[in-house]
Scaffold this motif. Structure first.
Motif, short mmCIF file in Angstrom:
data_model
loop_
_atom_site.label_atom_id
_atom_site.label_comp_id
_atom_site.label_asym_id
_atom_site.label_seq_id
_atom_site.Cartn_x
_atom_site.Cartn_y
_atom_site.Cartn_z
N ALA A 31 0.71 -1.16 0.13
CA ALA A 31 -0.17 0.01 -0.10
C ALA A 31 0.76 1.32 0.08
O ALA A 31 0.46 2.15 -0.70
N GLY A 32 1.96 1.23 0.68
CA GLY A 32 2.61 2.41 0.58
C GLY A 32 3.90 2.60 -0.58
O GLY A 32 3.81 3.64 -1.07
N TYR A 33 3.99 1.38 -1.09
CA TYR A 33 4.97 1.70 -2.28
C TYR A 33 4.23 1.89 -3.55
O TYR A 33 4.65 2.76 -4.32
N TRP A 34 3.11 1.15 -3.99
CA TRP A 34 2.34 1.41 -5.13
C TRP A 34 1.46 2.31 -4.86
O TRP A 34 0.24 1.71 -4.64
N ASP A 35 1.33 3.45 -4.68
CA ASP A 35 0.25 4.37 -4.42
C ASP A 35 -0.41 5.29 -5.22
O ASP A 35 -0.94 6.10 -5.14
N SER A 36 0.31 5.34 -6.74
CA SER A 36 0.02 6.33 -7.68
C SER A 36 -1.52 6.06 -7.97
O SER A 36 -1.70 4.91 -8.41
N PRO A 37 -2.22 7.33 -7.99
CA PRO A 37 -3.61 6.91 -8.13
C PRO A 37 -3.83 6.73 -9.78
O PRO A 37 -3.06 7.15 -10.65
N GLY A 38 -4.94 5.92 -10.21
CA GLY A 38 -4.87 5.68 -11.58
C GLY A 38 -4.31 4.53 -11.96
O GLY A 38 -4.55 4.04 -13.15
N THR A 39 -3.41 3.72 -11.31
CA THR A 39 -2.63 2.58 -11.69
C THR A 39 -3.46 1.22 -10.63
O THR A 39 -4.21 1.56 -9.81
N VAL A 40 -3.08 0.21 -11.38
CA VAL A 40 -3.61 -1.00 -10.60
C VAL A 40 -2.99 -1.00 -9.01
O VAL A 40 -3.76 -1.11 -8.14
N GLY A 41 -1.70 -0.58 -8.79
CA GLY A 41 -1.21 -0.23 -7.66
C GLY A 41 -1.83 0.68 -6.60
O GLY A 41 -2.24 0.51 -5.43
N GLY A 42 -2.34 1.68 -7.38
CA GLY A 42 -3.10 2.77 -6.46
C GLY A 42 -4.37 2.17 -6.29
O GLY A 42 -4.90 2.33 -4.91
N PHE A 43 -5.10 1.38 -6.99
CA PHE A 43 -6.46 0.73 -6.67
C PHE A 43 -6.15 -0.26 -5.27
O PHE A 43 -6.97 -0.15 -4.45
N SER A 44 -5.18 -1.13 -5.49
CA SER A 44 -5.11 -2.06 -4.54
C SER A 44 -4.66 -1.28 -3.12
O SER A 44 -4.96 -1.79 -2.04
N SER A 45 -3.91 -0.28 -3.32
CA SER A 45 -3.56 0.52 -2.05
C SER A 45 -4.64 0.83 -1.45
O SER A 45 -5.00 0.86 -0.24
N VAL A 46 -5.74 1.62 -2.24
CA VAL A 46 -6.76 2.05 -1.53
C VAL A 46 -7.63 1.08 -1.10
O VAL A 46 -8.26 1.20 0.15
#
Lengths: 333, 379
Positions: free
Chosen positions: A134-149
């Motif tokens: 959640a901390g590392y991949w947190d750019s909004p609009g990406t898969v990482g951002g979604f999983s982080s949220v």
């Protein structure tokens, strides 16, 4: 430069003697900090006792067919020596039916310690991993951002309840038993580690050295492992060590309230519940398990505090140096 | 003429901070050829560092946002390459030296581990065990390695399993240890065997900066971006580092994008120079031409502000006004409110984007001003 290799002798620049080196550092730091030393010795004693109490009967049972008890009395063994104060025969006295309090307190030790480590270990593993992601991949609009949220919102749901209340509610729903009680604390414990880890990752991930590593072409997973995890391990370890004590208190509280482990299972919280009616007449019956909780929590807190110094290379060097100069000074004197 | 190693075309980058929108870069275009040193100068906040970070795509994605343009590194537009493949370009393809020597080394590791990581990355890529887009002078060169083909890596949804990075084999090899020592000696660090065992906090700022430079160079980048590599150092060490970089340029044959606010350093190091103002490239050309015959009033003013011991009497020349707020840039030419030769049409219309300067002997000398002839007449 590449075509004309300078005549550098390919000698070893540095040998990795990781484990030995860490132990050496540990000894110097412990010598310099009496409080950490106290915590370290206490934790070692507690762990050693727990291993003896749980291990000797089990191992001897395996090899000889009958188990050798370390404790002087079985925890539920009644005798005619009722209501006795502390003595050599009964270091912590006896209760109203002649059960030996010393044996009971020690018998409960392995279970309580196991719960402390199991719960914090589970929380560190699950919460830590989720927090890293959640901390590392947190750019909004990406898969990482979604999983982080997604991770953070689920965590928030758990965090909305105070951990003790949540643990009590889950235990009450699951019914009495040792396993449901452990599960309940585990389920209420991991969200704190998600928040802690994520916060640490966020603080570290835009530091110049992480950007420098990214600029050098280091892959994301490796950056996460080497450059981020390695630098947040220190606060995590310290928090983890101190948390073992907190889990013990929570577990005992659940049992004290009377919805955790069945009263027949020796456990410090249970013992306090059982004996609270005798608080004025037989104070040692309550004091002994209470003191056991207090000492264990204190030991882990002291150790956790000292670990902070040992794990940070800056203060480790300083400590090592001051310990060295101190010992040199004393030798001169 | 050789193909450019880097073509930046119409690059625009915005920062979205809260409700505000800052135009950090507006329509920046320039080219670099192999072996060339290009300097970028400008005041604080003109977008130099943003440009340096945008090329290897190191800008943190919020708040930064690339609004338009292309960054062609050896013909491949990096803005079109998916983000997870970008690490393969960094390091061996585009190396970077950062501004802050104090914090640019990982405090948890010894110097050896930091350098070994960089050397390891290059060795893995050279031997074909790790995927990379690192290339020779033109296009992607995979001749030295059996697999993978560049098209294969680019079109493959994941990294092909055959080229997944394997850490163990190279890590402890004597090759890495030898090269680490070699590069520490290259940056003139005394007693490298001892330095290797130290943690970053035990080194001085100048030493750390040299370790940083050694790290960047040990990957033998095709293009090196040096973002104010000497600004945090004092003058004696600065001189050492600059001399060192010049020597290394000869030895390693790398192209350098040299970002600095120091005109003297740029004059010393660069072949070509770009002058930036308010996120725009206002002038670009060979160093001698730009500094001798500036085609933009801002360049002229910048040069005039350099203190000199030959004109000691009178106050230091300074440019009136201050750098405009990037969220509320003036209409037309962003420099017109501070410009001595501005006319009404300058406020209405931005004017030409980098047009050749007629008075200059070099065809590569271009400026973003509609009256370049009048610049020479300025004090």
């Amino acid at each position: 430069m590449a075509d004309a290799k300078p005549a550098v002798p390919p000698g070893p620049p540095r040998r990795r003697i990781g484990a030995l080196r860490v132990i050496g550092d540990l000894i110097t730091v412990l010598r310099a900090n009496p409080l950490t030393l106290a915590g370290f010795v206490l934790v070692a004693l507690i762990m050693g006792t727990a291993v003896l109490v749980a291990g000797v009967p089990f191992v001897s049972g395996l090899f000889t067919g009958h188990s050798v008890e370390v404790l002087p009395y079985a925890p539920n063994q009644i005798s005619t020596a009722v209501k006795q104060g502390p003595s050599l025969a009964h270091p912590f006295g006896t209760d109203n039916v002649g059960e030996d309090i010393f044996s009971q307190v020690l018998y409960a030790l392995p279970l309580d310690l196991f719960i402390g480590f199991a719960v914090t270990g589970f929380a560190l593993l699950v919460g830590g991993l989720l927090g890293l992601v959640a901390g590392y991949w947190d750019s909004p609009g990406t898969v990482g951002g979604f999983s982080s949220v997604a991770i953070l919102r689920v965590t928030d749901v758990f965090l909305a309840f105070p951990s003790l209340v949540l643990a009590l509610a889950i235990t009450a729903a699951l019914g009495r038993g040792t396993f449901p009680a452990i599960l309940a604390i585990m389920l209420s414990w991991w969200p704190y580690y998600v928040r802690l880890t994520r916060g640490e990752v966020l603080a570290v991930k835009h530091l110049p050295y992480v950007t420098a590593a990214r600029g050098a072409g280091v892959s994301d997973l490796r950056i996460l492992r080497r450059h981020i995890l390695a630098n947040i391990l220190e606060p995590l370890t310290v928090y983890y060590t101190m948390d073992v004590g907190t889990v013990l208190i929570t577990f005992s509280t659940i049992n004290y309230v009377g919805i955790g482990v069945p009263l027949t299972v020796p456990e410090w919280g249970n013992q306090i519940v059982l004996y609270q009616d005798f608080l004025l007449n037989l104070p040692w019956t309550v004091a002994a398990p209470g003191l056991a909780i207090f000492i264990t929590v204190l030991a882990f807190s002291l150790l956790g505090d000292g670990l902070r110094d040992i794990l940070d290379p800056r203060s480790r060097r300083a400590l090592t140096r001051s310990a060295g100069s101190a010992s040199a000074g004393s030798e001169e004197a | 003429m050789t193909d450019p190693i880097l073509e930046v075309e119409g690059l625009s980058v915005d920062y979205e901070v809260g409700a505000g929108r800052f135009h950090a870069l507006t329509d920046v275009s320039f080219e670099m050829r192999p072996g060339e040193v290009v300097g970028i100068v400008g005041e604080t906040g003109c977008g130099k560092s943003t440009l340096g970070h945008a090329i290897p795509r190191l800008l943190p994605v919020p708040p930064a946002r690339v609004v338009g343009g292309a960054i062609r590194f050896q013909g491949t537009d990096l803005l079109q390459v998916p983000m997870w493949k970008i690490p393969m370009v960094r390091g061996t393809g585009i190396g970077m030296i950062f501004q802050e020597p104090i914090n640019s080394l990982n405090p948890a590791f010894r110097i050896y581990d930091q350098l070994a990581e960089a050397v390891r990355i290059r060795l893995l890529r050279e031997s074909g065990r790790a995927p990379s887009f690192h290339a020779g002078p033109t296009g992607f060169d995979y001749s030295r390695r059996p697999s993978p083909k560049p098209a294969e890596v680019l079109s493959h949804p994941f990294v092909p399993a055959t080229v997944v990075e394997r850490a163990a084999p190279v890590r402890r090899s004597p090759d890495v240890e030898r090269e680490v020592l070699e590069y520490l000696k290259l940056v003139r660090i005394n007693d490298p065997e001892t330095i290797l065992r130290l943690h970053p906090h035990e080194l001085s700022g100048g030493m750390r900066q040299r370790v940083m430079i050694a790290m960047a160079l040990s990957e033998k980048p095709t293009l090196l971006i040096a973002d104010e590599p000497t600004s945090a150092l004092d003058v004696t060490i600065q001189a050492q580092v600059l001399t060192l970089m010049k020597e290394l340029m000869e030895e390693v044959r790398t192209s350098i994008l040299f970002i600095s606010h120091d005109l003297g350093v740029i004059a010393e190091m660069a072949d070509e120079v770009g002058v930036m103002y308010a996120g725009r490239l206002v002038e670009f050309g060979p160093v001698a031409d730009v500094f001798e015959r500036p085609g933009h009033p801002y360049t002229k003013a910048l040069l005039r502000s350099v203190p000199s011991r030959y004109k000691a009497d009178g106050p230091l020349a300074s440019l009136p006004g201050s750098v405009p707020n990037l969220s509320r840039l003036p209409t037309g030419c962003p420099f017109h409110p501070r410009c001595a030769i501005a006319r009404p049409e300058c406020a209405a219309d931005p004017g030409p984007a980098l047009a050749p300067v007629p008075s200059s002997p070099s065809s590569g000398h271009r400026a973003a001003c509609r009256f370049p002839e009048e610049v020479a007449g300025l004090p």
